[in-house]
Design a protein around this motif. Structure first.
Motif, PDB file in Angstrom:
ATOM      1  N   LEU A 134       0.786  -1.231   0.000  1.00  0.00           N
ATOM      2  CA  LEU A 134       0.000   0.000   0.000  1.00  0.00           C
ATOM      3  C   LEU A 134       0.820   1.284   0.000  1.00  0.00           C
ATOM      4  O   LEU A 134       0.287   2.347  -0.318  1.00  0.00           O
ATOM      5  N   VAL A 135       2.080   1.221   0.391  1.00  0.00           N
ATOM      6  CA  VAL A 135       2.850   2.439   0.628  1.00  0.00           C
ATOM      7  C   VAL A 135       3.985   2.616  -0.375  1.00  0.00           C
ATOM      8  O   VAL A 135       4.372   1.679  -1.078  1.00  0.00           O
ATOM      9  N   ARG A 136       4.517   3.840  -0.409  1.00  0.00           N
ATOM     10  CA  ARG A 136       5.686   4.134  -1.247  1.00  0.00           C
ATOM     11  C   ARG A 136       6.875   3.313  -0.775  1.00  0.00           C
ATOM     12  O   ARG A 136       7.575   2.711  -1.554  1.00  0.00           O
ATOM     13  N   ARG A 137       7.123   3.389   0.517  1.00  0.00           N
ATOM     14  CA  ARG A 137       8.178   2.612   1.164  1.00  0.00           C
ATOM     15  C   ARG A 137       7.943   2.644   2.659  1.00  0.00           C
ATOM     16  O   ARG A 137       7.197   3.479   3.160  1.00  0.00           O
ATOM     17  N   TRP A 138       8.586   1.728   3.368  1.00  0.00           N
ATOM     18  CA  TRP A 138       8.467   1.664   4.820  1.00  0.00           C
ATOM     19  C   TRP A 138       9.808   1.209   5.374  1.00  0.00           C
ATOM     20  O   TRP A 138      10.669   0.717   4.651  1.00  0.00           O
ATOM     21  N   GLY A 139       9.970   1.388   6.679  1.00  0.00           N
ATOM     22  CA  GLY A 139      11.206   0.951   7.303  1.00  0.00           C
ATOM     23  C   GLY A 139      11.143   1.102   8.807  1.00  0.00           C
ATOM     24  O   GLY A 139      10.078   1.379   9.368  1.00  0.00           O
ATOM     25  N   THR A 140      12.286   0.931   9.434  1.00  0.00           N
ATOM     26  CA  THR A 140      12.378   1.068  10.886  1.00  0.00           C
ATOM     27  C   THR A 140      13.597   1.893  11.232  1.00  0.00           C
ATOM     28  O   THR A 140      14.528   2.029  10.432  1.00  0.00           O
ATOM     29  N   ARG A 141      13.575   2.438  12.430  1.00  0.00           N
ATOM     30  CA  ARG A 141      14.760   3.089  12.981  1.00  0.00           C
ATOM     31  C   ARG A 141      14.729   2.893  14.492  1.00  0.00           C
ATOM     32  O   ARG A 141      13.652   2.853  15.101  1.00  0.00           O
ATOM     33  N   PRO A 142      15.909   2.736  15.091  1.00  0.00           N
ATOM     34  CA  PRO A 142      15.955   2.531  16.539  1.00  0.00           C
ATOM     35  C   PRO A 142      15.714   3.841  17.285  1.00  0.00           C
ATOM     36  O   PRO A 142      15.977   4.925  16.768  1.00  0.00           O
ATOM     37  N   LEU A 143      15.217   3.707  18.502  1.00  0.00           N
ATOM     38  CA  LEU A 143      15.065   4.848  19.397  1.00  0.00           C
ATOM     39  C   LEU A 143      16.250   4.868  20.355  1.00  0.00           C
ATOM     40  O   LEU A 143      16.699   3.808  20.805  1.00  0.00           O
ATOM     41  N   ASN A 144      16.753   6.037  20.678  1.00  0.00           N
ATOM     42  CA  ASN A 144      17.894   6.155  21.594  1.00  0.00           C
ATOM     43  C   ASN A 144      17.624   5.517  22.950  1.00  0.00           C
ATOM     44  O   ASN A 144      18.518   4.935  23.557  1.00  0.00           O
ATOM     45  N   GLU A 145      16.393   5.623  23.421  1.00  0.00           N
ATOM     46  CA  GLU A 145      16.038   5.104  24.736  1.00  0.00           C
ATOM     47  C   GLU A 145      15.631   3.631  24.699  1.00  0.00           C
ATOM     48  O   GLU A 145      15.183   3.075  25.690  1.00  0.00           O
ATOM     49  N   GLY A 146      15.796   3.001  23.555  1.00  0.00           N
ATOM     50  CA  GLY A 146      15.397   1.603  23.383  1.00  0.00           C
ATOM     51  C   GLY A 146      14.076   1.521  22.660  1.00  0.00           C
ATOM     52  O   GLY A 146      13.250   2.416  22.746  1.00  0.00           O
ATOM     53  N   GLY A 147      13.899   0.451  21.935  1.00  0.00           N
ATOM     54  CA  GLY A 147      12.698   0.295  21.135  1.00  0.00           C
ATOM     55  C   GLY A 147      12.953   0.751  19.711  1.00  0.00           C
ATOM     56  O   GLY A 147      14.091   0.990  19.295  1.00  0.00           O
ATOM     57  N   LYS A 148      11.876   0.885  18.963  1.00  0.00           N
ATOM     58  CA  LYS A 148      12.006   1.240  17.547  1.00  0.00           C
ATOM     59  C   LYS A 148      10.783   2.001  17.063  1.00  0.00           C
ATOM     60  O   LYS A 148       9.740   2.029  17.710  1.00  0.00           O
ATOM     61  N   VAL A 149      10.957   2.584  15.901  1.00  0.00           N
ATOM     62  CA  VAL A 149       9.879   3.230  15.167  1.00  0.00           C
ATOM     63  C   VAL A 149       9.728   2.471  13.856  1.00  0.00           C
ATOM     64  O   VAL A 149      10.717   2.209  13.177  1.00  0.00           O
ATOM     65  N   VAL A 150       8.495   2.113  13.534  1.00  0.00           N
ATOM     66  CA  VAL A 150       8.201   1.556  12.217  1.00  0.00           C
ATOM     67  C   VAL A 150       7.404   2.639  11.486  1.00  0.00           C
ATOM     68  O   VAL A 150       6.404   3.127  11.995  1.00  0.00           O
ATOM     69  N   TRP A 151       7.880   3.029  10.319  1.00  0.00           N
ATOM     70  CA  TRP A 151       7.284   4.141   9.578  1.00  0.00           C
ATOM     71  C   TRP A 151       6.877   3.708   8.173  1.00  0.00           C
ATOM     72  O   TRP A 151       7.399   2.720   7.651  1.00  0.00           O
ATOM     73  N   ALA A 152       5.959   4.472   7.605  1.00  0.00           N
ATOM     74  CA  ALA A 152       5.516   4.213   6.237  1.00  0.00           C
ATOM     75  C   ALA A 152       5.175   5.529   5.560  1.00  0.00           C
ATOM     76  O   ALA A 152       4.489   6.369   6.142  1.00  0.00           O
ATOM     77  N   GLU A 153       5.673   5.706   4.342  1.00  0.00           N
ATOM     78  CA  GLU A 153       5.360   6.880   3.532  1.00  0.00           C
ATOM     79  C   GLU A 153       4.126   6.570   2.696  1.00  0.00           C
ATOM     80  O   GLU A 153       4.071   5.545   2.009  1.00  0.00           O
ATOM     81  N   ILE A 154       3.163   7.470   2.742  1.00  0.00           N
ATOM     82  CA  ILE A 154       1.881   7.281   2.059  1.00  0.00           C
ATOM     83  C   ILE A 154       1.820   8.234   0.852  1.00  0.00           C
ATOM     84  O   ILE A 154       2.214   9.390   0.962  1.00  0.00           O
ATOM     85  N   ASP A 155       1.316   7.765  -0.272  1.00  0.00           N
ATOM     86  CA  ASP A 155       1.105   8.661  -1.403  1.00  0.00           C
ATOM     87  C   ASP A 155       0.025   9.677  -1.039  1.00  0.00           C
ATOM     88  O   ASP A 155      -1.063   9.290  -0.593  1.00  0.00           O
ATOM     89  N   PRO A 156       0.307  10.973  -1.195  1.00  0.00           N
ATOM     90  CA  PRO A 156      -0.686  11.988  -0.871  1.00  0.00           C
ATOM     91  C   PRO A 156      -1.751  12.088  -1.959  1.00  0.00           C
ATOM     92  O   PRO A 156      -1.441  12.423  -3.106  1.00  0.00           O
ATOM     93  N   VAL A 157      -2.996  11.770  -1.612  1.00  0.00           N
ATOM     94  CA  VAL A 157      -4.095  11.830  -2.573  1.00  0.00           C
ATOM     95  C   VAL A 157      -5.105  12.847  -2.028  1.00  0.00           C
ATOM     96  O   VAL A 157      -5.633  12.660  -0.927  1.00  0.00           O
ATOM     97  N   PRO A 158      -5.337  13.929  -2.780  1.00  0.00           N
ATOM     98  CA  PRO A 158      -6.299  14.939  -2.296  1.00  0.00           C
ATOM     99  C   PRO A 158      -7.677  14.336  -2.057  1.00  0.00           C
ATOM    100  O   PRO A 158      -8.114  13.449  -2.795  1.00  0.00           O
ATOM    101  N   ALA A 159      -8.329  14.826  -1.020  1.00  0.00           N
ATOM    102  CA  ALA A 159      -9.680  14.348  -0.687  1.00  0.00           C
ATOM    103  C   ALA A 159     -10.691  14.892  -1.658  1.00  0.00           C
ATOM    104  O   ALA A 159     -10.519  15.898  -2.265  1.00  0.00           O
TER     105      ALA A 159
END
Length: 129
Positions: free
Chosen positions: A104-129
């Motif tokens: 569904l997305v342009r791309r997705w990935g993860t990055r670590p958090l300094n305090e431990g844990g992670k972020v999972v992110w996803a870029e969405i195609d911008p479609v006007p409403a």
């Protein structure tokens, strides 16, 4: 980042609805359709609850637009384990969330958090409403 919004939800599957509604409101405020973003954040938040928090604590959900206008949704959890895209297997009832996100997305990935844990992110195609 020009625009950024965040919500903290309980690490419970029932709270995923809050993340979905939050992202719908944010994307609506940006004048963008929200169907893909709501679907993606549902998968990211549910994965964070089940695999990243073990049903304890909280998940942070954030939506922002990059300087180039591309919207991004994120789910932050406390696990350092990288998420896995699992192959489709007959009879398995879970584990396909990232496969759905990937489609569904342009791309997705993860990055670590300094305090431990992670972020999972996803870029969405911008479609006007």
């Amino acid at each position: 980042m020009a625009e950024s919004e965040m919500i903290v939800i309980k690490a419970e599957l029932g709270a995923v609805r809050e993340a979905r509604e939050f992202v719908g409101l944010v994307f609506g405020g940006w004048g963008l359709t929200d169907y893909v973003a709501r679907t993606v954040v549902s998968e990211l938040a549910a994965s964070a609850v089940v695999h990243g928090c073990g049903g304890e604590g909280h998940v942070i959900v954030r939506a922002y637009r990059r300087e180039d206008g591309i919207p991004v949704v994120e789910a932050w959890d406390r696990s350092d384990a990288a998420p896995l895209v699992r192959p489709v297997t007959y009879g398995v009832e879970c584990g396909r969330g990232l496969l759905i996100v990937e489609g569904l997305v342009r791309r997705w990935g993860t990055r670590p958090l300094n305090e431990g844990g992670k972020v999972v992110w996803a870029e969405i195609d911008p479609v006007p409403a």
